[in-house]
Design an enzyme around this catalytic site. Structure first.
Site, PDB file in Angstrom:
ATOM      1  N   GLY A  80       0.777  -1.058   0.032  1.00 59.48           N
ATOM      2  CA  GLY A  80      -0.007  -0.101   0.127  1.00 59.48           C
ATOM      3  C   GLY A  80       0.747   1.036   0.076  1.00 59.48           C
ATOM      4  N   LYS A  91       4.057   0.521   7.978  1.00 57.76           N
ATOM      5  CA  LYS A  91       4.131   1.854   7.443  1.00 57.76           C
ATOM      6  C   LYS A  91       5.181   2.873   7.811  1.00 57.76           C
ATOM      7  CE  LYS A  91       0.394   4.911   8.459  1.00 57.76           C
ATOM      8  NZ  LYS A  91      -1.114   5.475   8.595  1.00 57.76           N
ATOM      9  N   ASP A  94     -11.182  11.746   8.397  1.00 54.26           N
ATOM     10  CA  ASP A  94     -10.830  11.645   7.009  1.00 54.26           C
ATOM     11  C   ASP A  94     -11.310   9.977   6.690  1.00 54.26           C
ATOM     12  OD1 ASP A  94      -9.685  11.633   4.391  1.00 54.26           O
ATOM     13  OD2 ASP A  94      -7.797  10.711   5.056  1.00 54.26           O
ATOM     14  N   GLY A 104       0.276   5.687   0.908  1.00 57.70           N
ATOM     15  CA  GLY A 104      -0.559   6.797   1.312  1.00 57.70           C
ATOM     16  C   GLY A 104       0.323   8.037   1.342  1.00 57.70           C
ATOM     17  N   GLY A 105      -0.494   9.089   1.954  1.00 54.57           N
ATOM     18  CA  GLY A 105       0.351  10.309   2.137  1.00 54.57           C
ATOM     19  C   GLY A 105       1.299  10.102   3.307  1.00 54.57           C
ATOM     20  N   PHE A 106       1.325   9.298   4.084  1.00 57.35           N
ATOM     21  CA  PHE A 106       2.204   8.990   5.067  1.00 57.35           C
ATOM     22  C   PHE A 106       3.596   8.437   4.743  1.00 57.35           C
ATOM     23  CE2 PHE A 106       4.356   6.787   8.610  1.00 57.35           C
ATOM     24  CZ  PHE A 106       4.261   7.606   9.578  1.00 57.35           C
ATOM     25  N   GLY A 107       3.517   7.437   3.730  1.00 53.08           N
ATOM     26  CA  GLY A 107       4.414   6.604   3.022  1.00 53.08           C
ATOM     27  C   GLY A 107       4.081   5.544   2.452  1.00 53.08           C
ATOM     28  N   VAL A 135       3.449   1.333   2.596  1.00 54.70           N
ATOM     29  CA  VAL A 135       3.245   0.156   3.804  1.00 54.70           C
ATOM     30  C   VAL A 135       3.509  -1.138   3.045  1.00 54.70           C
ATOM     31  CG1 VAL A 135       1.541  -0.961   4.673  1.00 54.70           C
ATOM     32  CG2 VAL A 135       1.052   1.246   4.136  1.00 54.70           C
TER      33      VAL A 135
END
Length: 932
Positions: free
Chosen positions: A621, A642, A735, A623-626, A628
């Site tokens: 995966g 993550k 969110d 996302g905006g965090f980084g 996964v």
């Protein structure tokens, strides 16, 4: 059967009647560029002086237009066209001889957001210029074409009215007249009327309506034009005079009610009259002609039974347009003393003439009736104006320096109308932004306006060779994109702000300041006059602090490299992509916050994560965090790792927020945290593994039954209810979306990603100054107030629930951009449940269960948060939906296959009555028109 015909009076008398409706004056007041107490703005264009007057018929104040535009000149119409009956608004005009585009700026009278307004502009040539050449010109609302005003073929004394209903996204709107080379544009009057967002559902952010005609059937007095105060929105309902030989007027003095959730709110006085053929076997026939609109026409027909029907008396009819049925069901029956309507949602196109026929059914004992109608031309409003903050800044700059350039209308409008001195960026999904502003040699005087600091996208600002005085504002250093600031040749004084000096030191700003004799180059207590050169000088400020910073960074880099070497991590697969070094102070602060959490979860080192993930081998995966990654603990437990991306500015903040939250929340429908990593610059969260991925993937892949969808919705709702009611203080997720709902091997749902979550620090709302969320899911009230609440999560969950019902994304792009909420609401209001339900389920669902779930979703997505249920209420209602679906499954095991069709038909029929109860309507119309 003899075809009855409607007969209208000629055009000019009608236009004169419209003048009479805008009646003359009485009383005066001080003019202000502000709306009145009900939000109306009424402008008499060309009216001299500073005093307003009150219209006798409406009691509305009309103001001079000087406060709304700074261009044009006033003229009186020719005396030969002035009569005692001519309203004052038509006795003068404002004419725009200079410039290709001239505009009026009107303030929005509602809270900022996507609000609907009715605009009306009036024009009467009256040979004001003595040329006897009425012009043709274009009229715009913002950057979108309203209509072409053609006065060349009309009587000089005949008024022309233009009316439009559009959505306004900002706190102001501009109405512009554009010279097309066929005469000088002018205007007599301009009006703005705020509307409820719920009425005229055909109007949205990408589509507006221009009025072609609005008629009231039945008045016997041709001067009886109905408007404010009878119509709270000040629409003009013009009488349609009929031939008494063929037609019978029906009327009542009793009030005709607007029923719940009325989409048009026609005034009672309009609905109190109707016409019907004297010959009970005749139909009502009329037509409208096409005016060449490429996007087509949308009609709205209004009906109310004004007579009390006796026993056995029935009035039923159908509506046909060009021979095709406008209503899908067998007939339409108007309600007694209640406003009803049949309206179109899909435009009629490609016809020269549109023939309307209202025909009684075979079982009807009474002929058809009609009370009123509206015919609209569809216009596109997809063109996006300049970023509202940039527009506000440029308006302030224009006002401060009294700029007399071609600065009219939208600053970045494409083509020849863009403001002089501007360079703009144009993106597909974002409004244009100003990237460069050149105001050199513009005669500017006074200090540097603080409004320049609001141009957040500007890269180059040239204010050279003016007569600017005072100091350089330090706020200019806060412009994130500014790379060049040219202040050459002014009279600036005082020190250069230290914040600008820092920007120069780090190489992000080129400041040019020559020929400012009183400007100082240092920010200390002493102020040295800037040296003068023969050309523009660039400051290169190099000092001991800069050297110290370089040394500190070098030491930090060496430490990090030594640490990596001792760990044998010279070639790891996960590296920071952001080359900006992390400050020691920031790292220490993050470490302190982590230590203060008193985390009970396991703390991993970076080497641990590398081993767990097999050197970050499999990405599952992003996302905006980084990224996964898949991982396995020593005991074989599968986990998701993550990693925080160094290129994300918000990564550290979100990491800490999520880590804090996950240490204190524990619920079966919330993803749980196994551990965390804070090892130097590396941050990571280790979660339980959700093997089936996100709900978004499953909806897109069409892999879920209705029963599975309901259970997922229920479990997600239970997780959110725990955040709202089981946590102290309560938590708002902020969110909620299908990609943040994860599924395990048993398809059990768990809410994930708490990096945007926020605790309630008051009873109802969370304090915040940052808007977060995903387009399509964001609560409109939160968008307006910047105060999220638990009802913000309810709104987002309603969108998720609609996705589960429909199988469609939050924002639909065909045939035009619209939200799934609006799309579903329109279809469900017509009873089109099978159109709304995801076809991939193959009809294998209990229709009442789906109806109830859809109704819950619409309740969750009400505009006002007070009208939405709590998550506890949602959980209770979803349990009922699940019970209905379980009941269907149980019944099917006792039924033969041959009976399933009739059972489904029976349930579909009963669902229509559910719709009538919830939406106040009986489904009557197919795709396109809707009825009530």
């Amino acid at each position: 059967m003899r075809q009855s015909k409607l007969r209208a009076v000629s055009a000019r008398p009608w236009l004169l009647l419209l003048c009479l409706a805008l009646a003359a004056t009485a009383g005066v007041m001080q003019a202000r560029a502000q709306p009145n107490s009900i939000g109306f703005i009424s402008i008499d264009c060309g009216f001299p002086g500073t005093t307003s007057y009150v219209d006798d018929a409406t009691t509305l104040p009309y103001a001079p237009d000087a406060a709304f535009t700074d261009a044009g000149e006033n003229h009186n119409v020719s005396s030969e066209h002035v009569t005692p009956e001519l309203p004052r608004i038509y006795r003068d005009v404002r004419s725009f001889v200079d410039g290709a585009r001239n505009c009026y700026t009107l303030p929005s009278t509602l809270a900022v957001g996507l609000n609907k307004y009715l605009f009306r502009a009036a024009f009467m040539y009256g040979n004001y210029d003595g040329l006897n050449r009425p012009p043709v010109f274009d009229l715009y609302i913002g950057v979108n074409l309203w209509k072409t005003v053609n006065l060349s073929s009309s009587d000089p004394a005949a008024p022309v009215i233009a009316e439009a209903i559009v959505v306004v996204p900002d706190d102001f709107v501009q109405v512009c007249l554009v010279n097309t080379g066929t005469g000088t544009p002018f205007i007599s009057g301009l009006e703005l009327r705020p509307l409820k967002n719920s009425i005229y559902p055909q109007v949205n952010a990408t589509q507006g309506l221009v009025l072609q005609s609005r008629r009231n059937f039945g008045p016997t007095d041709m001067t009886d034009i109905i408007r404010y105060p009878d119509d709270q929105y000040d629409r003009l309902w013009t009488p349609m005079i009929i031939d008494a030989i063929d037609w019978l007027v029906l009327s009542t003095t009793e009030k005709v009610r607007n029923i719940y959730d009325d989409l048009f709110e026609v005034p009672s006085k309009v609905m109190q009259t109707a016409i019907t053929p004297r010959d009970a076997t005749s139909s009502i026939n009329f037509y409208w002609n096409s005016k060449g609109s490429s996007l087509g026409y949308i009609p709205v027909f209004h009906f109310s039974e004004v007579l009390q029907a006796g026993a056995g008396v029935v009035r039923q009819f159908n509506i046909n347009i060009n021979g095709k049925r406008f209503t899908s069901h067998d007939y339409y029956t108007p309600r007694h003393l209640e406003s009803g309507y049949v309206y179109g949602t899909r435009p009629y196109t490609n016809q020269i003439r549109y023939n309307v026929s209202i025909v009684k059914t075979d079982t009807s004992t009474l002929p058809p009736i009609i009370n009123a109608d509206e015919i609209f031309i569809v216009i596109s409003t997809t063109n996006v104006g300049t970023d509202s903050e940039d527009v506000s800044a440029m308006k302030a700059i224009k006002a401060k320096y009294q700029v007399k350039k071609n600065w009219m209308g939208d600053p970045c409008v494409a083509g020849t109308f863009r403001w002089d001195g501007l360079t703009c960026s144009y993106a597909i999904s974002d409004p244009p932004k100003i990237t460069a502003l050149n105001m050199s040699f513009s005669g500017l005087t006074g200090d540097i306006s603080s409004a320049f600091a609001n141009l957040k996208a500007v890269q180059s600002l040239d204010l050279s060779h003016n007569n600017l005085t005072g100091s350089i504002p330090s706020s200019l250093s806060q412009l994130p994109s500014l790379t060049t600031l040219d202040l050459t040749g002014n009279q600036l004084s005082g020190p250069i702000p230290s914040s600008l000096l820092k920007r120069i030191q780090d190489g992000s700003l080129n400041l040019i300041y020559a020929d400012n004799p009183d400007l100082c180059t240092n920010a200390g207590d002493s102020c040295q006059t800037a040296p003068q050169g023969k050309s523009k000088l660039v400051i290169y400020y190099v000092a001991v602090p800069m050297a110290l910073i370089v040394v500190a960074l070098a030491v930090l880099l060496c430490c990090l490299l030594r640490r990596r070497k001792t760990r044998g991590l010279a070639d790891v697969s996960v590296k920071p992509r952001d080359k900006t070094p992390t400050s020691l102070a920031s790292m220490a602060a993050d470490e302190h916050r982590l230590s203060s959490l008193r985390l009970e979860n396991r703390r991993f080192t970076y080497e641990d994560l590398e081993m767990i993930t097999d050197s970050f081998k499999r990405v599952i995966g992003r996302g905006g965090f980084g990224y996964v990654y898949e991982g396995f603990l020593e005991d074989g437990t599968q986990v998701a790792v993550k990693m925080r991306s160094q290129s994300s500015n918000q990564g550290a903040k979100e990491f800490l927020t999520e880590a804090q939250i996950l240490t204190r929340i524990h619920h079966k429908n919330l993803v749980s945290m196994v551990g965390y990593c804070k090892d130097g610059v590396y941050m990571a969260l280790v979660y339980e593994y959700m093997s089936e991925g996100s709900l978004q993937e499953h909806i897109a892949g069409k892999r879920l039954t209705w029963g599975q969808r309901l259970r997922i919705a229920l479990e997600s709702a239970q997780g959110l209810e725990y955040l709202h009611r089981g946590c102290n203080p309560p938590l708002i997720h902020r969110d909620v979306k299908t990609s943040n709902i994860l599924l395990n091997a048993k398809l059990e749902a768990k809410v994930a990603d708490f990096g945007m979550s926020k605790a309630l620090d008051r009873d109802t709302y969370a304090s915040t100054n940052t808007l977060v969320g995903t387009p399509g899911y964001v609560d409109p009230e939160y968008l307006e107030t910047m105060q999220p609440s638990t009802k913000s999560d309810v709104y987002s969950f309603g969108v998720v629930l609609l996705e589960l019902v429909t199988g469609r994304p939050p924002i639909l792009h065909s045939p035009q951009p619209t939200s799934v909420i609006q799309w579903a609401r329109q279809h469900l209001a017509r009873g089109d449940i099978e159109v709304v339900v995801d076809a991939s389920m193959g009809g294998n669902h209990d229709v009442n269960s789906v109806w109830k779930a859809a109704e819950v979703a619409l309740q969750c997505t009400e505009q006002a948060s007070a009208q939405r249920p709590t998550m506890g209420d949602v959980v209770a209602q979803l349990l009922e939906c699940l019970d209905l679906e379980k009941g269907r499954s149980a019944n099917e095991s006792f039924c033969d296959g041959d009976d399933s069709g009739s059972a489904t038909a029976s349930l579909s029929h009963s669902s229509a009555f559910v719709t009538g109860r919830i939406f106040g309507t009986v489904p009557m119309v197919e795709t396109g028109p809707a009825t009530r």
